[in-house]
Design an enzyme around this catalytic site. Structure first.
Site, PDB file in Angstrom:
ATOM      1  N   HIS A 283       0.845  -1.189   0.000  1.00 22.26           N
ATOM      2  CA  HIS A 283       0.000   0.000   0.000  1.00 22.26           C
ATOM      3  C   HIS A 283       0.879   1.237   0.000  1.00 22.26           C
ATOM      4  CE1 HIS A 283      -3.066   2.940   1.228  1.00 22.26           C
ATOM      5  NE2 HIS A 283      -3.918   2.088   0.701  1.00 22.26           N
ATOM      6  N   GLU A 336      -7.874  -4.690  -1.103  1.00 22.88           N
ATOM      7  CA  GLU A 336      -8.386  -5.399  -2.277  1.00 22.88           C
ATOM      8  C   GLU A 336      -8.361  -6.918  -2.104  1.00 22.88           C
ATOM      9  OE1 GLU A 336      -6.228  -2.846  -2.679  1.00 22.88           O
ATOM     10  OE2 GLU A 336      -7.410  -1.379  -3.804  1.00 22.88           O
TER      11      GLU A 336
END
Length: 395
Positions: A283, A336
């Site tokens: 991330h 996700e």
């Protein structure tokens, strides 16, 4: 003589404005909406509650919640002018019309891009409803336009999906929550309480997440004084990219590609060796585990099943192998990875994974648009020119 300002690639950690809407504290693995923990809100409040919070600045009282829900209900119903063009939008790119019969299902290889269809339909909605530029609208009109766009988006996306599948779109039900309505509009069946709750947790947890690419895009467009839909359409375009919102289905596809636990390590090593990105891991902000991923993993485990068992095994092995191959990088599963697992468990078609994300994020975009509209200053950065030295002679 111009002044050269050096900025990091991607504007990383460059402060561009102030906001009261929320923030992400990546080193802590924490993010919030206004003054509340986003994860705690996801576990205890409805999407309508958080929507109200983002637009109004405080959580609603029971009476305020009832009025808000009553206000939303008619906004979810699409005008006839928009409904009339949805079949053409939904089947664009197909070589036959899915509405012609059951044998004419979407043509293999004809890509279905619901977010592109959403941009088109929202632009028509703006024209039909006469949405004025933010610059010319008072705060009440701006908020009304934002409410319309957020409420209509799930109806549009679900209708596009069903039309593409050769099914008739459904009308939203006033007796269902926003999360339950979303599942109903896609599948045609009233969801179980377990599935509706899981999707609601996911939707609340993805309403906003700092100044990401799509949110910043929305604010740049809003700073020009354009209308709400113009700003939202720009945000959707940014969001559709696989490096942003377009990853949940790709992350789940990785599980399909791996297939069995004994293939995990070799698969990861091959990806890293080839320089490929492992979707669902890493991330741009978090340096610890993504709090959204942790919550969604718990939700998935609560539902259970072989997919969940396999996903948790894959997650741990990928984290371990990445730690070996990329020491010091702290690469963990992001939102996700388990978002795809949860949506698969709840019956959301893979083509609608990223649109489900958009159903909630449009609320955050709209709140940011409304906040930006109060600032009369246009966002106008500069770039450092690195081309051939001018002026060059023209031959």
């Amino acid at each position: 003589m111009s002044t050269t300002i050096t900025v990091p690639p991607g504007l990383r950690n460059v402060v561009v404005t102030e906001t009261t809407l929320g923030d992400v504290r990546g080193d802590e693995g924490f993010y919030h909406y206004r003054q509340y923990s986003a994860i705690e809100l996801a576990k205890s409040k409805t999407l309508e509650d958080v929507w109200y919070l983002m637009f109004e600045g405080h959580l609603p009282t029971p009476a305020e919640r009832d009025r808000f829900i009553a206000e939303l209900a008619p906004l979810r119903v699409l005008p006839a002018e928009v409904r009339a063009v949805l079949p053409a939008i939904a089947t664009a790119g197909a070589t036959s019309n899915p509405l012609a019969g059951a044998e004419s299902n979407p043509v293999a290889g004809a890509a279905f891009n619901p977010l592109a269809g959403l941009r088109t339909a929202l632009s028509l909605l703006a024209a039909v409803r006469g949405l004025p530029p933010l610059w010319d609208a008072d705060p009440a009109r701006r908020k009304a336009d934002a409410m319309l766009v957020c409420a209509a988006t799930p109806t549009i996306l679900a209708a596009l999906y069903r039309l593409r599948e050769g099914q008739e779109p459904l009308e939203p039900r006033a007796d269902l929550s926003a999360a339950a309505n979303w599942l109903y509009l896609i599948t045609g069946a009233e969801p179980s309480a377990v599935h509706a709750t899981a999707i609601e947790h996911y939707l609340v947890s993805t309403v906003d997440h700092g100044f990401n690419a799509s949110t910043f895009t929305a604010r740049v467009i809003a700073s020009t004084g354009a209308d709400v839909v113009s700003a939202v359409a720009g945000a959707i375009g940014a969001f559709s990219g696989p490096l942003h919102g377009g990853a949940p289905d790709r992350a789940l596809a990785s599980l399909d590609e791996i297939g069995t636990p004994d293939r995990i390590d070799a698969w990861v090593r091959a990806k890293v060796s080839a320089g490929d990105r492992i979707m669902g891991f890493g991330h741009a902000v978090y340096r610890t585990e993504d709090p959204r991923s942790l919550m969604l993993r718990d939700l998935a485990r609560g539902i259970g099943g072989e997919l969940v068992d396999f996903a948790t095994t894959v997650e741990q092995r990928i984290v371990d192998v990445l730690a070996e191959l990329k020491p010091g990088r702290n690469l963990f599963a992001n939102v996700e990875f388990y978002a795809g697992v949860v949506m698969e468990l709840c019956g959301v078609p893979r083509a609608m994974f990223t649109p489900t994300f958009a159903v909630s994020r449009i609320i955050g975009w709209s709140a940011n648009i409304l906040e930006q509209a109060t600032d009369p200053k246009i966002i106008r950065p500069i770039a450092t020119y690195v081309g051939p030295r001018p002026p060059a002679p023209i031959s």
